[in-house]
Write an enzyme that holds these catalytic residues in place. Structure first.
Site, mmCIF file in Angstrom:
data_model
loop_
_atom_site.group_PDB
_atom_site.id
_atom_site.type_symbol
_atom_site.label_atom_id
_atom_site.label_comp_id
_atom_site.label_asym_id
_atom_site.label_seq_id
_atom_site.Cartn_x
_atom_site.Cartn_y
_atom_site.Cartn_z
ATOM 1 N N PRO A 131 5.526 5.314 -2.863
ATOM 2 C CA PRO A 131 5.079 4.421 -3.935
ATOM 3 C C PRO A 131 3.560 4.445 -4.121
ATOM 4 O O PRO A 131 2.837 4.820 -3.193
ATOM 5 C CB PRO A 131 5.521 3.043 -3.454
ATOM 6 C CG PRO A 131 6.459 3.270 -2.336
ATOM 7 C CD PRO A 131 6.216 4.621 -1.788
ATOM 8 N N PRO A 132 3.092 4.044 -5.301
ATOM 9 C CA PRO A 132 1.653 4.025 -5.548
ATOM 10 C C PRO A 132 0.933 3.056 -4.609
ATOM 11 O O PRO A 132 1.512 2.054 -4.192
ATOM 12 C CB PRO A 132 1.530 3.538 -6.997
ATOM 13 C CG PRO A 132 2.877 3.116 -7.434
ATOM 14 C CD PRO A 132 3.882 3.628 -6.467
ATOM 15 N N GLY A 149 -1.698 4.726 0.122
ATOM 16 C CA GLY A 149 -2.719 5.406 0.919
ATOM 17 C C GLY A 149 -2.590 6.915 0.955
ATOM 18 O O GLY A 149 -3.113 7.562 1.865
ATOM 19 N N THR A 198 -3.899 9.135 -1.221
ATOM 20 C CA THR A 198 -5.240 9.686 -1.453
ATOM 21 C C THR A 198 -6.126 9.474 -0.239
ATOM 22 O O THR A 198 -6.830 10.377 0.213
ATOM 23 C CB THR A 198 -5.882 8.996 -2.674
ATOM 24 O OG1 THR A 198 -4.931 9.015 -3.741
ATOM 25 C CG2 THR A 198 -7.147 9.704 -3.096
ATOM 26 N N HIS A 243 23.155 -4.545 6.109
ATOM 27 C CA HIS A 243 23.603 -3.173 5.866
ATOM 28 C C HIS A 243 23.002 -2.221 6.914
ATOM 29 O O HIS A 243 23.717 -1.484 7.587
ATOM 30 C CB HIS A 243 23.202 -2.759 4.446
ATOM 31 C CG HIS A 243 23.574 -1.369 4.068
ATOM 32 N ND1 HIS A 243 24.555 -1.078 3.151
ATOM 33 C CD2 HIS A 243 23.101 -0.174 4.493
ATOM 34 C CE1 HIS A 243 24.664 0.232 3.034
ATOM 35 N NE2 HIS A 243 23.790 0.810 3.841
ATOM 36 N N GLU A 244 21.693 -2.288 7.060
ATOM 37 C CA GLU A 244 21.034 -1.386 8.016
ATOM 38 C C GLU A 244 21.437 -1.720 9.454
ATOM 39 O O GLU A 244 21.586 -0.826 10.286
ATOM 40 C CB GLU A 244 19.513 -1.447 7.867
ATOM 41 C CG GLU A 244 18.974 -1.100 6.478
ATOM 42 C CD GLU A 244 19.413 0.267 5.982
ATOM 43 O OE1 GLU A 244 19.672 1.158 6.813
ATOM 44 O OE2 GLU A 244 19.511 0.448 4.753
HETATM 45 P P1 ADP Z 1 -2.120 6.255 -3.344
HETATM 46 O O1 ADP Z 1 -2.897 7.529 -3.373
HETATM 47 O O2 ADP Z 1 -0.915 6.310 -2.430
HETATM 48 O O3 ADP Z 1 -1.765 5.686 -4.671
HETATM 49 P P2 ADP Z 1 -4.577 5.219 -2.335
HETATM 50 O O4 ADP Z 1 -4.847 6.119 -1.191
HETATM 51 O O5 ADP Z 1 -5.279 5.505 -3.588
HETATM 52 O O6 ADP Z 1 -3.017 5.146 -2.633
HETATM 53 O O7 ADP Z 1 -4.844 3.720 -1.859
HETATM 54 C C1 ADP Z 1 -5.665 2.859 -2.591
HETATM 55 C C2 ADP Z 1 -6.453 1.969 -1.673
HETATM 56 O O8 ADP Z 1 -5.593 1.072 -0.971
HETATM 57 C C3 ADP Z 1 -7.191 2.712 -0.592
HETATM 58 O O9 ADP Z 1 -8.425 3.182 -1.019
HETATM 59 C C4 ADP Z 1 -7.340 1.638 0.472
HETATM 60 O O10 ADP Z 1 -8.404 0.773 0.176
HETATM 61 C C5 ADP Z 1 -6.067 0.850 0.336
HETATM 62 N N1 ADP Z 1 -5.046 1.347 1.273
HETATM 63 C C6 ADP Z 1 -3.832 1.862 0.959
HETATM 64 N N2 ADP Z 1 -3.145 2.187 2.070
HETATM 65 C C7 ADP Z 1 -3.937 1.895 3.112
HETATM 66 C C8 ADP Z 1 -3.804 2.003 4.538
HETATM 67 N N3 ADP Z 1 -2.694 2.498 5.107
HETATM 68 N N4 ADP Z 1 -4.835 1.602 5.307
HETATM 69 C C9 ADP Z 1 -5.955 1.096 4.763
HETATM 70 N N5 ADP Z 1 -6.145 0.959 3.438
HETATM 71 C C10 ADP Z 1 -5.162 1.344 2.609
HETATM 72 ZN ZN ZN Z 2 23.391 2.783 4.155
#
Ligand code: ADP
Ligand code: ZN
Length: 574
Positions: free
Chosen positions: A186-187, A190, A192, A407-408
């Site tokens: 999902p968006p 993390g 990126t 379920h799980e």
């Molecule tokens: P995606 O690429 O999956 O859409 P991003 O990497 O752009 O997500 O995440 C956006 C922001 O959310 C990151 O810059 C960070 O600030 C925060 N974030 C997301 N996941 C994490 C994580 N696991 N640990 C710390 N910060 C996170």
């Molecule tokens: Zn199942």
């Protein structure tokens, strides 16, 4: 008190919906005339366009020299668009100062642009990336410590970091390292951030672009950009190239593709060609991200391309707490219980959590406070939920969580009782891209054959999710959540009967005999027997089922040890 909070939450949400509705209404009922992009460009070429208002949104506005109407056309989002317009002596503005209607429309645009910009900024440098996609970015200050949770993901990319640092070490041993990795999930989870952290850990530059930058570009431009990007990366010898939203480039080719796909296909081909052109000694790795793996063109996933696919899912309770810790480091919190906050942010992504703390900090600053309080967090909560794309996820009903938990728990219970030699590595009620919850049994990899009994057990483990639902919630309240379980059970039962000679037909391959009716009858019988047995086992272990489900509702994810503990504890008390 809780009701009052719910009410405020509802009201805030309604206000946003109404506001959006008003904008949408203005948008459609106004006298803005839609124009297609080609006739707009025709007007540009023949000098008819007097002014253009650029936005970050889907649409841009323009006016013609010989009338007063406002026109709207698609935003091409190309790099030299503004320059082209200026070369045609067109007045280009990024904010509108026309009549009230236009003003309202531009407020709507501004809102959209603001939301997009905020999202991009939340992505940590994403904004710069979109404006200048080929910009080389330093990732020095991003390493794995900046990524909270996601331990399994970190583990599965550690060797990539090692490879970038020292490719020879791997080559000496004849190892073929993946040229490409895909992060999917999902968006805001993390992806990126993780890609950047790989570059940071390896101490190499990070080159980033987004698949959506290539939408609506002229044929050939995308391919040229890709080649240029790879050239730059290769010049620095070692690098991480990151391609966000790879699905915009590499969607499965539908059969209804009638023209218009040339650009995408050329860009995609350029990417694949560049990737296969790596010398093994290059420490260049391509990381791509997508929300959904199943929409990607298979060509991308073949060996030598993006042959390592890693899921990044929404954070569970513990990860949410860790993420909150990471992002509150530079924020003066006034005695805020992060564990409690993690509990109340089910289905929040990392980005939403970061956003939550940030909004709270802004609220605190606005009221001239030196610290961030619980009430700042409460207020920020509504902002974050209203601003998120997937509102429904955050308000997912408690009932759904309970269903998923039982379920799980059913799957886990059966796996633990019937096949103790297999490990249940993880069980969770956090939704993944594959479905509602998540449950992993690892069948020992060194196993060559499966016995008749093991086949039956695997079907029963498949059925246990549905069986638990039926026993706990009743026959009328079973859900669609079991569909993929049913699919895999069906395959096993069918093979059992048709290929392995384990049914009552004896040692015949029923696929060759082709008696579908007989196969179906036999399969139905076997399935029914196994399902009944599954229900019996669960009935006899209802206490264990309950404790697993309750532990899941409480902690969301259990690893093997935690699961054993839950089952064992109950044993000790019983
Ligand atoms: P995606 O690429 O999956 O859409 P991003 O990497 O752009 O997500 O995440 C956006 C922001 O959310 C990151 O810059 C960070 O600030 C925060 N974030 C997301 N996941 C994490 C994580 N696991 N640990 C710390 N910060 C996170
Ligand atoms: Zn199942």
């Amino acid at each position: 008190m809780k009701n009052a909070k719910e009410w405020v939450k509802g009201a805030a949400f309604a206000a946003v919906v109404i506001a959006l509705g008003i904008f949408a209404h203005i948008d459609t009922s106004s006298k803005v005339i839609d124009s297609d992009y080609l006739s707009f460009m025709g007007n540009v070429d023949s000098g008819n366009v007097s002014a253009v208002t650029l936005t970050d949104g889907e649409k841009i506005m323009f006016t013609l020299r010989d009338d007063t109407a406002a026109y709207r056309t698609d935003n091409p989002r190309t790099e030299h668009f503004k320059e082209t317009l200026l070369n045609h002596s067109i007045a280009v503005s990024e904010s509108n100062n026309g009549n009230i209607l236009q003003l309202l429309v531009s407020i709507a645009f501004f809102t959209v642009a603001f939301l997009i910009a905020r999202k991009a900024i939340g992505k940590g440098g994403g904004a710069a990336m979109a404006l200048n996609p080929q910009n080389r970015q330093e990732a020095e200050n991003t390493d794995f410590s900046r990524v909270a949770g996601n331990e399994e993901v970190k583990d599965s990319v550690k060797d990539i970091v090692g490879f970038i640092k020292n490719p020879e070490k791997y080559l000496k041993l004849g190892a073929r390292m993946p040229r490409g990795i895909i992060f999917y999930g999902p968006p805001g989870t993390g992806k990126t951030l993780m890609a950047r952290a790989i570059a940071g850990e390896a101490g190499v530059p990070f080159y980033a672009l987004s698949g959506s930058d290539f939408v609506q570009m002229y044929v050939g431009v995308g391919a040229a950009r890709i080649r240029e990007l790879f050239k730059k990366a290769r010049e620095s010898k070692k690098a991480v190239i990151f391609i966000d939203e790879i699905d915009a480039l590499g969607k499965k080719r539908g059969n209804a593709a009638v023209g218009g796909n040339d650009e995408r296909e050329q860009t995609l081909n350029a990417l694949l060609t560049e990737m296969s052109g790596f010398a093994g000694t290059d420490g260049v790795v391509v990381v791509a991200a997508t929300n959904r793996l199943d929409t990607l063109d298979d060509a991308l996933l073949r060996p030598g391309r993006f042959d390592r696919q890693i899921e990044i899912s929404l954070p569970d309770l513990k990860s949410r707490e860790n993420i909150l810790e990471v992002h509150s480091k530079n924020k003066p919190l006034d005695d805020i219980d992060l564990h409690k906050l993690a509990k109340s942010t089910v289905y929040f992504s990392g980005a939403m959590l970061e956003n939550l703390l940030n909004e709270a900090a802004i609220m605190a600053a606005n009221r001239e406070s030196a610290t961030i309080t619980d009430s700042d967090i409460d207020h920020a909560f509504y902002t974050v939920i209203a601003g998120s794309e997937k509102k429904d996820r955050s308000s997912l009903r408690e009932k759904d969580r309970r269903i998923t938990a039982f379920h799980e728990a059913g799957h886990a219970l059966l796996a633990k009782t019937l096949s103790p030699e297999n490990t249940v590595s993880k069980i969770t009620i956090i939704p993944s891209t594959k479905g509602a919850g998540g449950f992993c049994v690892n069948i020992p990899p060194d196993k060559m054959y499966m016995t008749k009994q093991e086949l039956k057990v695997s079907v029963m483990i498949n059925y246990a999710g549905r069986a638990a639902e039926e026993l706990i919630f009743g026959e009328d309240d079973i859900t669609t959540g079991a569909s993929s379980d049913i699919e895999s059970a069906t395959k096993t039962v069918r093979d059992f009967v048709t290929r392995y000679g384990m049914g009552r037909f004896g040692l015949l391959n029923m696929e060759l005999i082709k008696d579908d009716k007989a196969i179906a009858t036999e399969s139905i019988e076997i399935a029914q027997t196994l399902y009944d047995k599954t229900k019996d086992i669960i009935r006899q272990n209802l206490d264990k089922l309950n404790s697993i489900a309750n532990a899941l509702l409480e902690r969301e994810t259990l690893n093997e040890d935690e699961l054993d503990e839950v089952i064992f504890q109950k044993n000790a008390c019983a």
